[in-house]
Design a protein around this motif. Structure first.
Motif, short mmCIF file in Angstrom:
data_model
loop_
_atom_site.label_atom_id
_atom_site.label_comp_id
_atom_site.label_asym_id
_atom_site.label_seq_id
_atom_site.Cartn_x
_atom_site.Cartn_y
_atom_site.Cartn_z
N UNK A 87 24.29 -10.70 -17.65
CA UNK A 87 23.84 -9.92 -18.81
C UNK A 87 24.39 -10.50 -20.09
N UNK A 88 23.50 -10.60 -21.09
CA UNK A 88 23.97 -11.05 -22.40
C UNK A 88 24.08 -12.56 -22.56
N UNK A 89 23.81 -13.31 -21.48
CA UNK A 89 23.85 -14.77 -21.58
C UNK A 89 22.44 -15.31 -21.74
N UNK A 90 22.29 -16.29 -22.62
CA UNK A 90 20.99 -16.95 -22.80
C UNK A 90 21.01 -18.27 -22.03
N UNK A 91 20.05 -18.46 -21.15
CA UNK A 91 19.93 -19.74 -20.44
C UNK A 91 18.69 -20.46 -20.97
N UNK A 92 18.91 -21.56 -21.66
CA UNK A 92 17.80 -22.34 -22.21
C UNK A 92 17.62 -23.60 -21.37
N UNK A 93 16.44 -23.80 -20.84
CA UNK A 93 16.15 -25.01 -20.06
C UNK A 93 15.08 -25.81 -20.80
N UNK A 94 15.39 -27.06 -21.13
CA UNK A 94 14.43 -27.93 -21.80
C UNK A 94 14.22 -29.18 -20.95
N UNK A 95 13.18 -29.19 -20.11
CA UNK A 95 12.93 -30.36 -19.28
C UNK A 95 12.80 -31.62 -20.16
N UNK A 113 15.12 -16.33 -12.54
CA UNK A 113 16.56 -16.15 -12.72
C UNK A 113 16.89 -15.68 -14.14
N UNK A 114 15.91 -15.82 -15.04
CA UNK A 114 16.14 -15.35 -16.42
C UNK A 114 16.19 -16.46 -17.45
N UNK A 115 15.76 -17.67 -17.06
CA UNK A 115 15.81 -18.79 -18.01
C UNK A 115 14.70 -18.71 -19.04
N UNK A 116 15.00 -19.20 -20.23
CA UNK A 116 13.99 -19.43 -21.26
C UNK A 116 13.65 -20.91 -21.14
N UNK A 117 12.41 -21.22 -20.76
CA UNK A 117 12.04 -22.62 -20.55
C UNK A 117 11.23 -23.10 -21.75
N UNK A 118 11.73 -24.13 -22.41
CA UNK A 118 11.07 -24.62 -23.62
C UNK A 118 10.16 -25.81 -23.30
N UNK A 119 9.44 -26.27 -24.31
CA UNK A 119 8.66 -27.50 -24.17
C UNK A 119 9.62 -28.68 -24.01
N UNK A 120 9.15 -29.80 -23.44
CA UNK A 120 10.06 -30.95 -23.27
C UNK A 120 10.42 -31.58 -24.61
N UNK A 121 11.62 -32.15 -24.69
CA UNK A 121 12.08 -32.79 -25.92
C UNK A 121 13.59 -32.72 -26.00
N UNK A 122 14.14 -33.18 -27.13
CA UNK A 122 15.60 -33.19 -27.30
C UNK A 122 16.16 -31.78 -27.44
N UNK A 123 15.35 -30.88 -28.02
CA UNK A 123 15.67 -29.46 -28.05
C UNK A 123 17.07 -29.17 -28.62
N UNK A 124 17.80 -28.28 -27.97
CA UNK A 124 19.07 -27.79 -28.53
C UNK A 124 20.12 -28.89 -28.66
N UNK A 125 20.00 -29.97 -27.91
CA UNK A 125 20.99 -31.06 -28.01
C UNK A 125 20.97 -31.66 -29.40
N UNK A 126 19.78 -31.67 -30.04
CA UNK A 126 19.67 -32.21 -31.39
C UNK A 126 19.63 -31.08 -32.42
N UNK A 127 20.00 -29.87 -31.99
CA UNK A 127 19.98 -28.73 -32.90
C UNK A 127 18.57 -28.25 -33.21
N UNK A 128 17.60 -28.67 -32.37
CA UNK A 128 16.20 -28.28 -32.56
C UNK A 128 15.96 -26.99 -31.75
N UNK A 181 17.82 -23.22 -30.27
CA UNK A 181 18.99 -22.97 -29.42
C UNK A 181 20.32 -23.14 -30.12
N UNK A 182 20.35 -22.83 -31.43
CA UNK A 182 21.62 -22.98 -32.16
C UNK A 182 22.49 -21.73 -31.96
N UNK A 183 23.76 -21.87 -32.31
CA UNK A 183 24.72 -20.77 -32.09
C UNK A 183 25.19 -20.16 -33.40
N UNK A 184 25.58 -18.86 -33.31
CA UNK A 184 26.20 -18.17 -34.43
C UNK A 184 27.71 -18.47 -34.45
N UNK A 185 28.38 -18.09 -35.52
CA UNK A 185 29.84 -18.23 -35.63
C UNK A 185 30.52 -17.66 -34.39
#
Lengths: 419, 171
Positions: free
Chosen positions: A322-330, A351-366, A368-372
């Motif tokens: 609960x409360x965890x975001x799982x982002x999967x970017x193939x 399982x509750x994953x958010x599956x995005x389109x393929x690409x660099x995604x959150x690794x490049x800050x595209x 899936x960014x985080x709050x303080x």
């Protein structure tokens, strides 16, 4: 005296009879890869006032770092690339649907043993997984190669990494590399060619070889290399590339290395890189229990088909905390197709994953960014401060199995508990 | 190029990465002044103020590690930095500095002696770094890299020397 892979391949690409470490050569790369940043090369061509291209078939562009566009500015940058590729007849142009350049170009059969590839992306070292020499450069250098066909390179010394396998249960190529980076530090192989040897490599999948060579960058390496073998040949022939379309280069048995290090994978436990440096590595036992807000399974390091299957094996029939975001970017469109067909997609989704389109995604800050104050456990290759949103957020790095276990428990967790 | 370059020092530690030098979110720009506004933003406003008032960036080992982003060098140029001195550099950052016309000098002893806020002067031709009236030697750039720096970087160099040659060869 025998030659290393780097000495052989750079001599070949420079048309020299031999190369010795420290020597500076004019090397003619076989492929010049640029991601989204290709628009900077095109603008530079305009600034130079030239449409002279050395060999248009050596140019590859992949719209991966921001995909699809987020702003009118990035949409315009991508339009520039699209139009330029059409105008100049650049056939190796891949649009925002394709995925991460490194995977896309490998899957398309553009990366072959014995090639020299430059890319305006530091993780270009990944091409060593297919027996090629891949290294990162800035966009000015890439543009210069478009025009002149060449780039100066210093022939590197080589580091021999011997990995003894099979790996202990719960560990993977990611854990091997994090252990190595922790031991040697982030500049342990600066300017060196890193060759992977040892029993672990024999018969190892191309996917795991990619993880090894990708993360060699985080040692400061110029390139990474796994000797091509039947696994490589079979991967290539599956992509329409027959053995007579490339020339393998192998290091000699008596090649001279600056150093040799051995990692015993048979007793390796999962490893975690802690904030904010990739060489701040601890065994999972010391980090387990750290609360996370987000888990990211993505990037050119660990979002390949095998990585997603590894995560799904743990996530199957379970729900994320609960409360965890799982982002999967193939990593690529091809991988999306495969996980849809074999049911992995549904396992992740259920399982509750958010599956995005393929690409660099959150690794490049595209996305899936985080709050303080937030924490992400990521399968990517960098945990630098501010790389995923807030400068006050933290990134831990681990394997796909660790990521899956962590998503289920909501705290950094040992995947062996689920095996 | 016989005159000395240098000025006030801003000093950093080991393993300064390019995500800290210029965060990825600003890579939509290639304008030196625009990039300079965000250089070292993750380290806070105080560090940024000192950067803008400095002329020489001094780093520890592995300075500029991480991403191949060329804007890490461009951002420093935009901030008025005249040279970067470190104990050692990551290879892509070093290349990007030279290719954008920013001298990057590896001199561990001088980097160690440098004090934050003090002065640092470089004689690139002679290969001498001066810190607090003490001289340190470093390997001068080979002729090929000197030419790039003198031209203001790789792209100006190509515009000035390579393209005219190609045009002449074509007749």
């Amino acid at each position: 005296m025998g030659k290393t892979f780097a000495e052989k391949v750079l001599a070949r690409a420079a048309g020299a009879t031999e190369a010795v470490p420290g020597q500076v050569l004019d090397v003619y790369p076989d492929l010049y890869m640029s991601p989204n940043a290709s628009w900077r090369c095109i603008r530079t061509m305009e600034k130079l006032g030239t449409d002279q291209i050395y060999d248009v078939d050596r140019i590859a562009m992949v719209m991966d770092h921001i995909a699809p566009a987020q702003t009118a500015k990035t949409a315009d940058d991508q339009r520039i690339c699209r139009e330029y590729a059409a105008l100049r007849g650049i056939k190796k142009f891949y649009d925002v649907d394709a995925g991460i350049a490194h995977l896309v170009l490998s899957e398309a059969g553009h990366i072959r043993p014995g090639m020299v590839v430059i890319g305006s992306d530091s993780h270009t070292t990944i091409y060593g997984a297919l027996g090629a020499f891949g290294t990162g450069v800035g966009f000015s250098e890439l543009t210069a190669a478009w025009v002149t066909g060449k780039i100066w390179m210093k022939v590197p010394q080589s580091l021999k990494v011997v990995i003894e396998g099979p790996l202990a249960r719960g560990s993977s190529a990611k854990d091997v590399m994090l252990k190595l980076i922790g031991d040697l530090t982030a500049d342990g192989a600066t300017y060196m060619s890193v060759e992977f040897h040892g029993s672990y490599i024999e018969g190892l999948s191309v996917s795991e070889r990619m993880t090894l060579c990708n993360l060699a960058m985080e040692l400061g390496a110029k390139n990474g290399f796994v000797r091509p073998d039947e696994v490589t040949r079979s991967y290539l022939s599956g992509r329409g590339v027959a053995p007579d379309h490339y020339a393998e280069l192998h290091p000699d048995a008596d090649a001279v290395y600056v150093k040799s290090v051995t990692i015993d994978g048979r007793s390796l436990s999962p490893q975690i890189a802690c904030p904010h440096q990739v060489d701040n590595v601890k065994p999972i036992e010391q980090v387990a229990g750290t609360k996370v807000n987000q888990v990211f399974i993505g990037s050119c390091a660990n979002a390949k088909y095998e990585d997603l299957v590894e995560a799904a094996q743990i996530l199957k029939g379970r729900k994320i905390a609960n409360g965890v975001r799982l982002i999967v970017s193939p990593a690529s469109k091809e991988i999306v197709g495969r996980i849809v067909k074999d049911g992995t997609f549904s396992i992740l989704l259920d399982a509750g994953a958010l599956i995005t389109n393929p690409g660099c995604s959150a690794c490049a800050g595209d996305g899936g960014v985080m709050a303080d104050g937030e924490v992400t456990l990521s399968t990517a290759n960098r945990n630098f401060q501010g790389r995923m949103g807030s400068y006050k957020a933290e990134i831990y790095l681990g394997s796909p199995a660790v990521a899956a276990a962590t998503a289920v428990k909501g705290v950094i967790a040992d995947p062996r508990e689920f095996m | 190029m016989t005159e000395k370059i240098g000025g006030k020092i801003i000093k950093f530690g080991n393993n300064v990465n390019t995500d800290v030098i210029i965060p990825g979110r600003y890579l939509v720009s290639i304008d030196p002044q625009e990039l300079a506004k965000h250089a070292f933003e993750p380290l806070g406003a105080e560090v940024q103020k000192r950067l803008w008032a400095s002329q020489v960036v001094v780093g520890g080992s592995n300075f500029g590690c991480g991403s191949a982003r060329e804007q890490a060098a461009t951002a420093l140029i935009g901030a008025g930095i005249k040279a970067v001195v470190a104990k050692s550099f990551s290879r892509v950052f070093f290349r990007n500095c030279i290719n954008t016309g920013l001298p990057a000098v590896e001199c561990p002893e001088a980097a160690e002696a440098a004090q934050d806020g003090g002065d640092f002067w470089l004689d690139l031709d002679a290969g001498i770094a001066t810190v607090q009236e003490k001289n340190f030697r470093f390997a001068a750039f080979p002729e090929s890299l000197k030419q790039l720096l003198d031209a203001g970087g790789l792209i100006p160099y190509i515009a000035k020397y390579v393209l005219p040659q190609q045009r002449a060869a074509k007749g």
